[in-house]
Design a protein around this motif. Structure first.
Motif, mmCIF file in Angstrom:
data_model
loop_
_atom_site.group_PDB
_atom_site.id
_atom_site.type_symbol
_atom_site.label_atom_id
_atom_site.label_comp_id
_atom_site.label_asym_id
_atom_site.label_seq_id
_atom_site.Cartn_x
_atom_site.Cartn_y
_atom_site.Cartn_z
ATOM 1 N N ILE A 53 0.717 -1.150 0.291
ATOM 2 C CA ILE A 53 -0.067 0.036 0.088
ATOM 3 C C ILE A 53 0.865 1.161 0.108
ATOM 4 N N ASP A 54 1.914 1.079 0.877
ATOM 5 C CA ASP A 54 2.696 2.533 0.824
ATOM 6 C C ASP A 54 3.539 2.527 -0.681
ATOM 7 N N ASN A 55 3.930 1.372 -0.957
ATOM 8 C CA ASN A 55 4.611 1.612 -2.365
ATOM 9 C C ASN A 55 3.517 1.941 -3.290
ATOM 10 N N PHE A 56 2.341 1.594 -3.362
ATOM 11 C CA PHE A 56 1.644 2.073 -4.221
ATOM 12 C C PHE A 56 1.167 3.674 -4.363
ATOM 13 N N LEU A 57 0.926 3.985 -2.980
ATOM 14 C CA LEU A 57 0.574 5.437 -2.708
ATOM 15 C C LEU A 57 1.808 6.072 -3.285
ATOM 16 N N ASN A 58 3.124 5.743 -3.104
ATOM 17 C CA ASN A 58 4.064 6.622 -3.564
ATOM 18 C C ASN A 58 4.281 6.759 -5.079
ATOM 19 N N ASN A 59 3.938 5.460 -5.596
ATOM 20 C CA ASN A 59 3.804 5.467 -7.024
ATOM 21 C C ASN A 59 2.708 6.305 -7.726
ATOM 22 N N TYR A 60 1.637 6.319 -7.029
ATOM 23 C CA TYR A 60 0.519 6.961 -7.501
ATOM 24 C C TYR A 60 0.951 8.668 -7.330
ATOM 25 N N ARG A 61 1.448 9.125 -6.374
ATOM 26 C CA ARG A 61 1.802 10.389 -6.406
ATOM 27 C C ARG A 61 3.042 10.618 -7.297
ATOM 28 N N GLU A 62 3.660 9.719 -7.841
ATOM 29 C CA GLU A 62 4.930 9.942 -8.775
ATOM 30 C C GLU A 62 4.002 10.182 -9.968
ATOM 31 N N TYR B 187 0.521 11.687 1.505
ATOM 32 C CA TYR B 187 1.126 11.706 0.251
ATOM 33 C C TYR B 187 0.113 13.018 -0.488
ATOM 34 N N SER B 188 0.931 13.824 -1.149
ATOM 35 C CA SER B 188 0.343 14.865 -2.050
ATOM 36 C C SER B 188 -0.088 14.677 -3.156
ATOM 37 N N CYS B 189 -1.427 13.668 -3.236
ATOM 38 C CA CYS B 189 -1.778 13.367 -4.546
ATOM 39 C C CYS B 189 -3.338 13.411 -4.342
#
Length: 326
Positions: A9-18, A273-275
């Protein structure tokens, strides 16, 4: 919920932000799918690799009859995570597969996406277009209004998996007859039936019972956003954990509990996360997709069927109102 799922989940949220940063203005569901593509492969978004894949696909666009821009983010994500950097052979496989698909199926703007996914996830040399075309025609005859572009790569997958294409078709019809009273929405019914029919290792009757039980368990848990995307990925999980001669109810109840816990964790962690904010139906979809990763190796073609259906749901709302900012 264990640490592995939390990390996903953390990896997904980071990828979503990117992805949101790389593709300014990209439609949200497309952003979610792109982020998931990287997460499923255990990768973080490499902006420069993504940029290279995007620009390379843009250069290849003259080979296609339709505008690829609405589909480039998802295609570039697939190419970025699956391709060897600068591999001319993989690009040629992609173009060759597209041309073969164009010869066998009705012209569609979605064929390049289908070719991109299949050429990167399957061994192209083993694809059977004659059997796939036969199956697609049968599906058209059976459910004309519900057979769409996403059914092209699904039928190609079925022809890849089944020596006798009629086995898949008969499984599909059996599922349809068993589920048409439980699943009222035609598109959802078609998607779930295609998924279960792909699981050729056991009688579809037990898979259908598991899906019906899952549907009831979700409603009981108050998960009201049970849309087509969620139905197909949860259906994949249900058929993956269901074994002949074993009770499946407790396993499915555990999946529903896990889904609820993952959705709540997504709800809490997204604030860091800023997304773009994820709404509950989106959080449930992502939670289910991340949970499904535990079952890919045991049921690869059924998983790929679910993945393709989700991708095409995103493509149907894709547009070209984004800018590449890398």
């Amino acid at each position: 919920m264990d640490k592995v799922l939390q990390n996903r989940i953390d990896n997904f949220l980071n990828n979503y932000r990117e992805i949101q940063a790389a593709y300014y203005g990209l439609e949200k569901l497309n952003s979610l799918v792109c982020a998931y593509i990287f997460t499923e492969k255990g990768q973080k978004v490499n902006k420069y690799g993504l940029q290279d894949a995007h620009k390379e696909l843009d250069r290849l666009s003259n080979a296609f009859k339709h505008d690829l821009k609405p589909f480039l983010p998802i295609m570039a994500s697939v190419m970025s995570v699956c391709s060897d950097e600068g591999s001319k052979a993989e690009k040629e496989e992609f173009k060759t597969l597209y041309k073969e698909m164009e010869e066998h199926f009705t012209e569609s703007e979605y064929l390049p996406v289908s070719a991109c996914i299949l050429s990167n996830y399957k061994d192209m040399s083993k694809l059977d277009f004659t059997g796939a075309n036969e199956l697609y025609s049968k599906l058209l005859d059976e459910q004309l209004w519900n057979t769409h572009e996403e059914d092209v790569p699904v039928t190609i997958l079925a022809a890849y998996e089944f020596v006798n294409i009629l086995t898949y078709y008969n499984n599909f019809i059996t599922c349809k007859n068993l589920l048409n009273k439980s699943i009222k929405k035609n598109n959802k019914l078609q998607s779930v039936c295609e998924l279960i029919a792909m699981d050729g290792s056991k009688n579809p009757d037990i898979d259908c019972k598991a899906v019906v039980y899952l549907d009831k368990a979700l409603k009981k848990a108050g998960l009201n956003f049970y849309n087509d995307n969620l139905a197909v990925i949860l259906g994949f999980i249900a058929v993956s954990i269901t074994k002949p001669g074993e009770q499946f109810e407790k396993k499915i109840d555990a999946i529903v509990d896990l889904l609820g816990a993952a959705e709540k964790y997504l709800h809490t962690e997204q604030m860091n996360y800023s997304c773009k904010r994820l709404f509950k139906k989106e959080r449930l979809l992502i939670a289910a997709m991340l949970i499904s990763m535990d079952y890919i190796d045991a049921n690869e073609n059924a998983y790929l069927t679910a993945f393709i259906i989700i991708v095409f749901e995103a493509l149907y709302v894709a547009n070209d109102n984004y800018e590449l900012y890398i």
